[in-house]
Design a protein around this motif. Structure first.
Motif, mmCIF file in Angstrom:
data_model
loop_
_atom_site.group_PDB
_atom_site.id
_atom_site.type_symbol
_atom_site.label_atom_id
_atom_site.label_comp_id
_atom_site.label_asym_id
_atom_site.label_seq_id
_atom_site.Cartn_x
_atom_site.Cartn_y
_atom_site.Cartn_z
ATOM 1 N N HIS A 210 -7.066 -2.716 4.013
ATOM 2 C CA HIS A 210 -8.110 -2.554 3.111
ATOM 3 C C HIS A 210 -7.794 -3.490 1.951
ATOM 4 N N HIS A 211 -6.927 -4.009 1.617
ATOM 5 C CA HIS A 211 -6.767 -5.220 0.836
ATOM 6 C C HIS A 211 -7.121 -6.363 0.851
ATOM 7 N N HIS B 201 0.886 -1.192 0.049
ATOM 8 C CA HIS B 201 0.108 -0.087 -0.172
ATOM 9 C C HIS B 201 0.843 1.201 0.067
HETATM 10 CU CU LIG Z 1 -4.082 0.115 -0.814
#
Ligand SMILES: [Cu+2]
Ligand code: HEM
Lengths: 214, 535
Positions: free
Chosen positions: B296-297, B247
């Protein structure tokens, strides 16, 4: 064009150059912290999931060698610090002697580490090569030893690099002791101390589980 | 008299391959990245051709897996991450801050060699048969089941990672120590702030990827279970470690683009960037908060609901500084004396495309929506809007903006504008349909699909054709300008930045005398010519 100067054109002075080099070294150490940080994170996740197995595995490590190695490394760091001081006082020969002592201690560390690996090999505790452990907690014990080997071998690679750097410095210092060497020694010392600190953390995580009070 | 410029200071191969001049190293990187962009682009072309029809007609499932993996791996690690930092950044950063080089020129050269080494190893993996894991290398597939060159590929990425780290380290030391006299932090162009934030991420996130890849290779090579659930390992741990890097890495792939856009928008609005300090600190805020959203992945991975809630919340927070930037750029345009030169067209395209990418990121940050959209084309469209629509567009914009400085030549404005418009059009036609496909439920990473999706896929493939042609155009007119273009003046855009106060192309050591800075950046306006910065 600023040719014929003792330092590269992007710097205003020798001091400017040396301070910049020091910043570079600190940033590099920050990278290293995160490198080991990822590994330690994984270790803690698994230790949290398998507390009993990690305690049991910890009791199979050789705490005498581990403690001796900790003492050896701390002493070597002391020598390196002395080397920096000696160079500041222009005592070049003392400085070289200190560096050589630190290197020898580093080699001793690696020798003991190799002996430790050999012992673990004989006890069939090397995952992926020869691992057999008959107990309900075998899986967790294997995880512990995977981390043990990955972490200590990455640490050992750092030691080898550190020894090579100290050796290079010792050789170069025999020829001259320019300010540039001073800056280089300073950075090398930072690195050596860092590798030492990593070991202290590893020591607690490898040798102490299962041996401390709880 | 004047010394020769950096291109004419020497001509031997040695003077290029062993150069420590940041400008020449930028050119080396530039040439290398063109190569990788083509390789990644070739894979994308094959993917889009295959997807033009619902059945499998070009490749087998297995080959398709290898194609999209190759596309992702090359584009992420061997094109986008080094793109702006190592080419434009390498070239412009010392010029912008009035320095004669980066802090560590030899490390800079070494980073290029590491990049070449890593790239060759990964290319070898691709040529030898490819990798079928996706660019994310999820375990246990990548360690236990995949029959492809995983270890070779991750070794290449590992090596290239060190090139990233060296670049970040070099920029950090340079920005801290080599600023010209008078160039305080708040007088720095925002491009420098962005690259500084990028460098922080490069230095702090890349080592985590390195150790993760080491663990992955160890598991695969020795057959031990680190992430393998059969012996108590945890495959989710891999995902946590991977996204803890990846990220932040997506911000490595957008912050430099944002930096370029600051320069372009203020130059072609003839105004300082609105809310300079907010934009400057927004870069650092993105870098910091970007480390706290990786989960969030993993909303559908089985992580705890509490974790998902926290990561969802943090993902909304991380969008705030990005939004601040978008608002401030818009405010900069407001009442500016706008000029629509080619770089500005790219900057405006960036503004629109990045906004769409960012807003759809917020959709995905909503748990309820993400469960529906994850692993669909919606996600693919989201990140392409940012990475291609945003970063690649900014890269082209910056390339046009600084081309006269880099090469000393002017390109054809007509063709440059044409390419910019075509890129914008082709891009939207390629990727907007993918939002629709995703919303309708078409999963990513499959090469056969139900016939009702065909219309949108054909549109997308058609758009990709336009996009590919538009990306090729600059090769011609920029290449042409190298030989036949008019000579560029030192300051073709009438811009106040330090990089424009030295000849185009700059001399080997950038400035004839050390520049001194006496005022804030972006002082466009009538009085600016009267007040030269070069002391
Ligand atoms: Cu991300
Ligand atoms: C505005 C802030 C952003 C938010 C809130 C956000 C949110 C998300 C979320 C929730 C996902 C996961 C979707 C899923 O897998 O179900 C995702 C995927 C992704 N995002 Fe973003 N995003 C943002 C900005 C960015 C930026 C700036 C980039 C790149 C430059 C980016 C690149 C990606 C990529 C590459 C993926 C997919 C990774 C994969 O599974 O292969 N995102 N984003």
């Amino acid at each position: 064009m600023p040719k014929g100067r003792a330092f590269a054109p992007q710097y205003a002075s020798v001091q400017h150059r040396d301070e910049t080099a020091e910043i570079g070294m600190w940033v590099f150490l920050a990278t290293e912290v995160l490198l080991f940080g990822g590994l330690l994170f994984a270790y803690f996740v698994y230790r949290h999931a398998n507390p009993a197995a990690f305690a049991e595995a910890g009791r199979h490590t050789r705490i005498v060698i581990g403690t001796a190695n900790t003492a050896i490394l701390l002493t070597s760091s002391f020598f390196v610090a002395c080397a920096v001081n000696a160079l500041q006082a222009d005592a070049r020969r003392t400085c070289i002697a200190m560096l050589v002592s630190a290197m020898l201690l580093g080699l001793l560390f690696l020798g003991l580490k190799a002996a430790e690996y050999a012992g673990e090999y004989h006890e069939h505790l090397v995952p992926g090569v020869d691992f057999s452990y008959v107990a309900p907690l075998a899986d967790g014990v294997e995880l512990f030893f995977i981390f043990y080997f990955v972490a200590t071998s990455i640490h050992a690679v750092h030691m080898v690099i550190g020894i090579a750097v100290l050796a290079t410095l010792a050789v170069l210092l025999r020829r001259s002791a320019s300010t540039r060497m001073r800056a280089a020694l300073h950075s090398a010392a930072l690195y050596w101390h860092f590798v030492d600190v990593v070991w202290i953390v590893l020591f607690a995580l490898i040798y102490l589980p299962g041996r401390s009070g709880t | 008299m004047t010394e020769p410029d950096y291109l004419n200071s020497a001509y031997t191969l040695r003077s290029w391959f062993f150069t420590t001049d940041h400008k020449r190293i930028a050119i080396l990187y530039f040439a290398t990245l063109i190569g990788f962009f083509f390789i990644g682009g070739a894979a994308a072309t094959a993917i889009r051709i295959e997807l033009a029809t619902p059945q499998a007609d070009l490749v087998s499932s297995d080959t398709y897996n290898r194609l999209f993996t190759m596309h992702g791996v090359i584009m992420v690690w061997f094109f986008l991450i080094p793109s702006i930092p190592n080419t434009l950044g390498n070239f412009i950063v010392p010029l912008m801050i009035g320095a004669r080089d980066l802090a560590f020129p030899r490390l800079n050269l070494m980073s290029w060699y590491l990049f070449i080494a890593g790239g060759s190893v990964t290319l070898f993996a691709i040529l030898a048969g490819g990798i079928d894991t996706g660019w994310t290398f999820y375990t246990p597939f990548s360690t236990l089941y995949s029959n492809s060159y995983v270890i070779v590929a991750v070794t290449g990425i590992f090596i290239a990672g060190f090139s990233s780290i060296l670049t970040g380290l070099n920029f950090i030391a340079t920005v801290h120590r080599l600023r010209a006299p008078g160039l305080t932090w708040y007088r720095l162009p925002l491009f420098i702030w962005s690259l500084y934030a990028t460098s922080v991420i490069l230095v702090l996130a890349t080592p985590v990827l390195a150790i993760t890849l080491v663990l992955l290779a160890t598991e695969r090579f020795l057959g031990v279970g680190i992430f393998d659930p059969r012996i108590g390992g945890d495959p989710l741990l891999f995902q946590h470690l991977f996204w803890f890097y990846s990220h932040p890495a997506v911000y490595i792939m957008i912050l430099p683009g944002m930096g370029v856009v600051n320069e372009l928008i203020s130059c072609f609005s003839r105004k300082p960037v609105f809310g300079y300090k907010f934009v400057a600190w927004a870069s650092l805020a993105i870098a910091a908060v970007g480390f706290l959203v990786w989960g969030h992945h993993m909303f559908v991975s089985g992580q705890s609901l509490l974790a998902s809630l926290v990561f969802s919340f943090m993902s909304f927070i991380v969008a705030v500084p990005s939004a601040i930037k978008v608002f401030n750029w818009t405010a900069t345009l407001h009442k500016g004396s706008l000029r629509f030169d080619a770089p500005m067209l790219y900057a405006l395209a960036f503004l629109g495309l990045f906004t769409i990418g960012g807003l759809t990121g917020l959709f995905l940050a909503c748990l309820a929506f993400d469960v529906h959209a994850t692993d669909t084309y919606f996600v693919v469209a989201h990140f392409h809007y940012i990475m291609v629509g945003g970063m690649v567009t900014a890269y082209f914009g910056g390339l046009h903006y600084w081309w006269p400085k880099i090469t000393g030549r002017l390109y054809s404005e007509y063709w440059a504008r044409t390419a910019a418009v075509l890129i914008f059009f082709g891009f939207n036609l390629t990727f907007f349909p993918q939002f629709v496909l995703g919303a309708e439920g078409m999963p990513r990473r499959y090469h056969v699909y139900p016939p009702e999706f065909q219309v949108w896929n054909v549109l997308s493939s058609g758009g990709a054709t336009i996009l590919a042609a538009a990306y090729l155009l600059p090769m011609f007119y920029l290449g042409y300008s190298l030989f036949f273009g008019r000579r560029a003046p030192a300051n073709p855009w009438d811009a106040p930045g330090l990089e424009w106060q030295t000849p185009s192309p700059p001399p080997e050591f950038n400035f004839e005398s050390q520049p001194v800075v006496t005022r804030a950046p972006y002082q466009y306006g009538p009085d600016f010519a009267a007040e030269p910065q070069n002391a």
